[in-house]
Design a protein around this motif. Structure first.
Motif, PDB file in Angstrom:
ATOM      1  N   GLY A   1      28.768 154.626  71.375  1.00 38.68           N
ATOM      2  CA  GLY A   1      29.577 154.236  70.230  1.00 38.68           C
ATOM      3  C   GLY A   1      28.898 154.565  68.921  1.00 38.68           C
ATOM      4  O   GLY A   1      29.539 155.038  67.963  1.00 38.68           O
ATOM      5  N   ALA A   2      27.576 154.315  68.869  1.00 38.68           N
ATOM      6  CA  ALA A   2      26.834 154.605  67.643  1.00 38.68           C
ATOM      7  C   ALA A   2      26.886 156.095  67.318  1.00 38.68           C
ATOM      8  O   ALA A   2      27.065 156.492  66.164  1.00 38.68           O
ATOM      9  N   LYS A   3      26.734 156.927  68.346  1.00 44.98           N
ATOM     10  CA  LYS A   3      26.759 158.368  68.096  1.00 44.98           C
ATOM     11  C   LYS A   3      28.139 158.833  67.648  1.00 44.98           C
ATOM     12  O   LYS A   3      28.254 159.732  66.808  1.00 44.98           O
ATOM     13  N   ARG A   4      29.183 158.218  68.170  1.00 43.17           N
ATOM     14  CA  ARG A   4      30.541 158.591  67.734  1.00 43.17           C
ATOM     15  C   ARG A   4      30.725 158.261  66.250  1.00 43.17           C
ATOM     16  O   ARG A   4      31.301 159.054  65.493  1.00 43.17           O
TER      17      ARG A   4
ATOM     18  N   VAL B   1      24.727 165.045  66.377  1.00 38.91           N
ATOM     19  CA  VAL B   1      24.290 164.282  67.547  1.00 38.91           C
ATOM     20  C   VAL B   1      24.218 165.206  68.757  1.00 38.91           C
ATOM     21  O   VAL B   1      24.782 166.307  68.754  1.00 38.91           O
ATOM     22  N   LEU B   2      23.534 164.753  69.830  1.00 37.49           N
ATOM     23  CA  LEU B   2      23.403 165.513  71.063  1.00 37.49           C
ATOM     24  C   LEU B   2      24.572 165.230  72.002  1.00 37.49           C
ATOM     25  O   LEU B   2      25.177 164.157  71.952  1.00 37.49           O
TER      26      LEU B   2
ATOM     27  N   LEU C   1      25.010 152.622  81.258  1.00 39.29           N
ATOM     28  CA  LEU C   1      24.154 153.800  81.118  1.00 39.29           C
ATOM     29  C   LEU C   1      24.898 154.947  80.455  1.00 39.29           C
ATOM     30  O   LEU C   1      26.124 155.043  80.530  1.00 39.29           O
ATOM     31  N   LEU C   2      24.122 155.833  79.828  1.00 42.74           N
ATOM     32  CA  LEU C   2      24.668 157.096  79.357  1.00 42.74           C
ATOM     33  C   LEU C   2      23.738 158.223  79.786  1.00 42.74           C
ATOM     34  O   LEU C   2      22.556 158.003  80.062  1.00 42.74           O
ATOM     35  N   LEU C   3      24.301 159.400  79.864  1.00 40.03           N
ATOM     36  CA  LEU C   3      23.529 160.616  80.080  1.00 40.03           C
ATOM     37  C   LEU C   3      23.516 161.388  78.770  1.00 40.03           C
ATOM     38  O   LEU C   3      24.527 161.474  78.084  1.00 40.03           O
ATOM     39  N   GLU C   4      22.365 161.963  78.444  1.00 37.16           N
ATOM     40  CA  GLU C   4      22.227 162.699  77.197  1.00 37.16           C
ATOM     41  C   GLU C   4      21.467 163.981  77.476  1.00 37.16           C
ATOM     42  O   GLU C   4      20.508 163.994  78.264  1.00 37.16           O
ATOM     43  N   ARG C   5      21.876 165.038  76.832  1.00 34.91           N
ATOM     44  CA  ARG C   5      21.183 166.317  77.019  1.00 34.91           C
ATOM     45  C   ARG C   5      19.721 166.149  76.633  1.00 34.91           C
ATOM     46  O   ARG C   5      19.403 165.600  75.576  1.00 34.91           O
ATOM     47  N   TYR C   6      18.831 166.609  77.506  1.00 37.55           N
ATOM     48  CA  TYR C   6      17.391 166.444  77.291  1.00 37.55           C
ATOM     49  C   TYR C   6      16.840 167.647  76.549  1.00 37.55           C
ATOM     50  O   TYR C   6      17.020 168.796  76.976  1.00 37.55           O
ATOM     51  N   VAL C   7      16.210 167.393  75.432  1.00 43.13           N
ATOM     52  CA  VAL C   7      15.640 168.451  74.608  1.00 43.13           C
ATOM     53  C   VAL C   7      14.165 168.609  74.975  1.00 43.13           C
ATOM     54  O   VAL C   7      13.403 167.637  74.982  1.00 43.13           O
ATOM     55  N   THR C   8      13.758 169.814  75.299  1.00 45.76           N
ATOM     56  CA  THR C   8      12.417 170.060  75.822  1.00 45.76           C
ATOM     57  C   THR C   8      11.368 170.285  74.741  1.00 45.76           C
ATOM     58  O   THR C   8      10.204 170.509  75.049  1.00 45.76           O
TER      59      THR C   8
ATOM     60  N   HIS D   1      19.001 165.851  65.059  1.00 48.12           N
ATOM     61  CA  HIS D   1      20.130 165.203  65.718  1.00 48.12           C
ATOM     62  C   HIS D   1      19.851 163.708  65.795  1.00 48.12           C
ATOM     63  O   HIS D   1      18.747 163.299  66.178  1.00 48.12           O
ATOM     64  N   ALA D   2      20.841 162.902  65.455  1.00 48.56           N
ATOM     65  CA  ALA D   2      20.692 161.450  65.547  1.00 48.56           C
ATOM     66  C   ALA D   2      20.790 161.018  67.006  1.00 48.56           C
ATOM     67  O   ALA D   2      21.624 161.514  67.768  1.00 48.56           O
ATOM     68  N   LEU D   3      19.933 160.094  67.395  1.00 45.76           N
ATOM     69  CA  LEU D   3      19.909 159.587  68.758  1.00 45.76           C
ATOM     70  C   LEU D   3      20.570 158.226  68.873  1.00 45.76           C
ATOM     71  O   LEU D   3      21.335 157.965  69.795  1.00 45.76           O
TER      72      LEU D   3
END
Length: 666
Positions: free
Chosen positions: A123-126, A135-136, A202-209, A290-292
């Motif tokens: 919700g925060a990212k939206r 955002v990611l 839970l959420l899934l988020e793209r992992y930045v390497t 990007h905001a997390l």
């Protein structure tokens, strides 16, 4: 949200160092305080520091610090009219904030609706995306399993990060690189999120390497003002848990600070933020970010912002709650100097950073200019398996980043921390590493091969041998001091000396044998494992608490402090170690059988993956323990068969207890 009003008595709904921190500022403001405590914390410092204290339940957080009704009742019974939640536990729980409001209590923080909106990372990212903050990619997988979970993960893309939607502090997060790893990671994250936060969404988020973790401290008041106090760099992490934070970030220049600050303020303004909060960003090398998430509370690392801006964030929180406008001095001040904070944990870097439990017998960090220590424990405190293993935060401020680094490293080296193993020497190595000096620490620094040296003990072989010699010589000095006759003569002294005295110590799995002999002129002979410490060895002084050795003309003072059960703590200019003096005639029955897997710490068995008789491979997970809000897998040391498995899910085990035995073939 309750209307702002003056506070007459403040209840601190937390424990440990943050409770002590809040009480310190409240006392400076003349506000009486109420502490709450579990059975495990009855003698904790925060309880002693408050004006009154109320027991709220048993040791487990779910039976005490997560019981909103017990905390509200404690406020009612003590006449408190305001509640400060600190961080962790219920700090970002909208239902708790609402319960406080319903009871007529002033909640020191944003409204229940803002906490609810921001408590959902999705919700925060939206909301942030809606005001132009990048955002990611992510997906809500609360309640999803099987094909639905797999489809959501495929939409995000691998590698990805599993994150509790309503939590923080890195707890429950897991990196998933392949689809076959997803189900186990999600199950583990749900367990930990439910235990730590009372919410398994839970959420899934793209992992930045690659990248850096940079966060912006925001403030909002009841008069519509939202501003920021600059950034903190929190890139040095392990298992998504921050270890070191600094302000300002070495990767942020004034122009980037303005851009990130504007984005954070936009996010705060979009939700009508009131109080102190943090917008967390992932910063790429090219300056894009990007905001997390938005943390609707005080952060563990808030002291570095306080030290470079000259503000007291807890005071500002309390004043904002009482309706005071944000002062002009706290509206985007330029950082003055540099501040660095490290988190001292009760954990063993050499053993994979396993959390440690036990009694803290000594905690002394030298008082020096530019140095601050925020601790929630003291000598005699118990480091419990029920809570986070952080002992203290040590923060240094300097005119430059280099000066702050030197001050912090020197203070850590001089600190005396006995009773449990800590990450102190590991932190010194980080601070003194070329990568840190260059400001080149990214979020995955500790995962890279070139950072493996940071995981080793600070003491090298020569320093360990000198520590063993100091422990032996301090021991003989203690025995002579306690002697009833001829105490001025060294122990073992003879007119015609012929036999060395010997002391044996264990340093983890290694044994160190110290042989020494005194004659008429003092120390004549000193060997460790049959070798001299240097070509020219002299004893410049020895008493039960310190030994001064002169090795090839260089004098070094080594502090020696005996502990319980044969422990000997030795510290010097190059670091510290804990040795264990060995018995002359050890009991053979005390030795563990080959293939035995013993519990590395007290904890609860949360998963058992094998049964007696199963064939297992080296490295295969056998079971998992949960302790200090973290899950630890126990793996097979070699190929073989499970011969014993005396534990089951739900069982609580003590350190050293047999968990399983693997019988190797042949």
């Amino acid at each position: 949200m309750a209307a702002p009003r003056d506070i007459t008595r403040l209840l601190v709904a937390n424990r440990g160092e943050i409770a002590c921190r809040i009480i310190r500022t409240a006392r400076a403001m003349g506000l009486p305080t109420v502490a709450v405590f579990s059975d495990a914390d009855a003698d904790a410092p925060h309880v002693a520091q408050a004006d009154v204290a109320v027991r709220i339940g048993a040791a487990a957080p779910s039976a005490s610090y997560l019981r909103a009704e017990a905390i509200v009742d404690a406020a009612r019974r003590t006449g408190a009219d305001a509640v400060h939640p600190g961080y962790g536990f219920l700090a970002e729980n909208a239902d708790f904030a609402q319960a406080c409001a319903d009871a007529g209590l002033l909640f020191v923080g944003p409204s229940p609706q803002v906490i609810r909106d921001m408590g959902s990372k999705l919700g925060a990212k939206r909301i942030m995306a809606g005001v132009g903050v990048p955002v990611l990619a992510d997906a809500d997988v609360s309640g999803l399993d099987g094909e639905a979970l797999a489809a959501a993960a495929a939409g995000v893309g691998y590698p990805l990060l599993v994150k509790p939607s309503g939590g923080g502090g890195g707890k429950g997060m897991a990196v998933v690189g392949r689809p076959e790893e997803l189900a186990a990671a999600v199950a583990g994250a749900r367990r930990l999120a439910r235990e730590a936060f009372g919410d398994d969404a839970l959420l899934l988020e793209r992992y930045v390497t690659a990248g850096r973790h940079v966060e912006i401290q925001i403030l909002g008041d009841h008069h519509g003002t939202v501003t920021h106090l600059g950034e903190r760099d929190c890139s040095l992490q392990r298992r998504h848990q921050k270890l070191l934070e600094e302000a300002p970030s070495p990767a942020v220049d004034p122009a980037l600070r303005a851009r990130m600050g504007a984005a954070a303020v936009a996010a705060g303004a979009a939700i009508g933020y009131v109080g102190a909060g943090t917008v967390e960003f992932l910063l790429a090398d090219d300056g894009s970010f990007h905001a997390l998430e938005v943390n609707t509370r005080l952060q563990v690392e808030h002291p570095v912002t306080e030290m470079v801006t000259g503000t007291d964030l807890v005071r500002l929180q309390l004043e904002i709650a009482m309706g005071v406008p944000i002062p002009e001095a706290a509206t985007a001040p330029a950082p003055q100097g540099h501040a660095i904070e490290v988190r001292l944990y009760a954990e063993d870097p050499v053993a994979g950073f396993l959390p440690q439990t036990g009694t803290l017998t000594r905690l002394e960090v030298p008082a020096r200019p530019g140095l601050r220590v925020d601790a929630g424990v003291a000598a005699g405190s118990e480091v419990s398996l029920h809570y986070d293993p952080m002992i203290a935060k040590v923060i240094a401020h300097g005119a430059t980043r280099a000066e702050a680094t030197r001050r912090l490293a020197a203070a850590l080296r001089a600190a005396e921390i006995d009773g449990v193993r800590t990450n102190r020497d590991f932190l010194v190595r980080v601070l003194e590493s070329p990568a840190f000096a260059a400001g080149a620490i990214g979020i995955h620094h500790l995962e890279r091969d070139d950072a493996q040296a940071l995981r080793a003990d600070l003491l090298d072989g020569a320093a360990r041998r000198a520590a063993a010699a100091a422990a032996a010589l301090a021991g003989q000095a203690a025995r002579r001091a306690a002697a009833t006759v001829q105490r001025t003569l060294p122990s073992g002294w003879r007119n015609n000396p012929a036999v060395d005295q010997e002391a044996r110590f264990a340093d983890r799995d290694d044994e160190l044998v110290v042989a020494y002999r005194f004659g008429r002129g003092g120390l004549e002979h000193l060997l460790v494992d049959g070798e001299p410490l240097a070509a020219d060895v002299r004893l410049a002084g020895a008493d039960p608490g310190a030994v001064v050795l002169e090795l090839d003309g260089v004098r070094t003072r080594l502090g020696v402090r005996p502990g319980p059960e044969g422990a000997v703590h030795v510290s010097g200019p190059t670091g510290a170690c804990t040795l264990r003096e060995l018995e002359r005639l050890p009991d053979p029955a005390a030795q563990a059988a080959p293939g035995s897997l013993l519990a590395p710490m007290p904890g609860n068995v949360v998963r058992v993956d094998v049964a007696v008789g199963d064939a297992v491979r080296a490295g295969q997970a056998l079971l998992a323990l949960e302790a200090m809000k973290m899950e630890h897998e126990i793996v097979a040391p070699a190929d073989g068969r499970v011969a014993e498995l005396p534990v089951a899910v739900g069982m609580q085990v003590d350190a050293g207890m047999l968990l399983a035995a693997i019988e190797e073939p042949g």
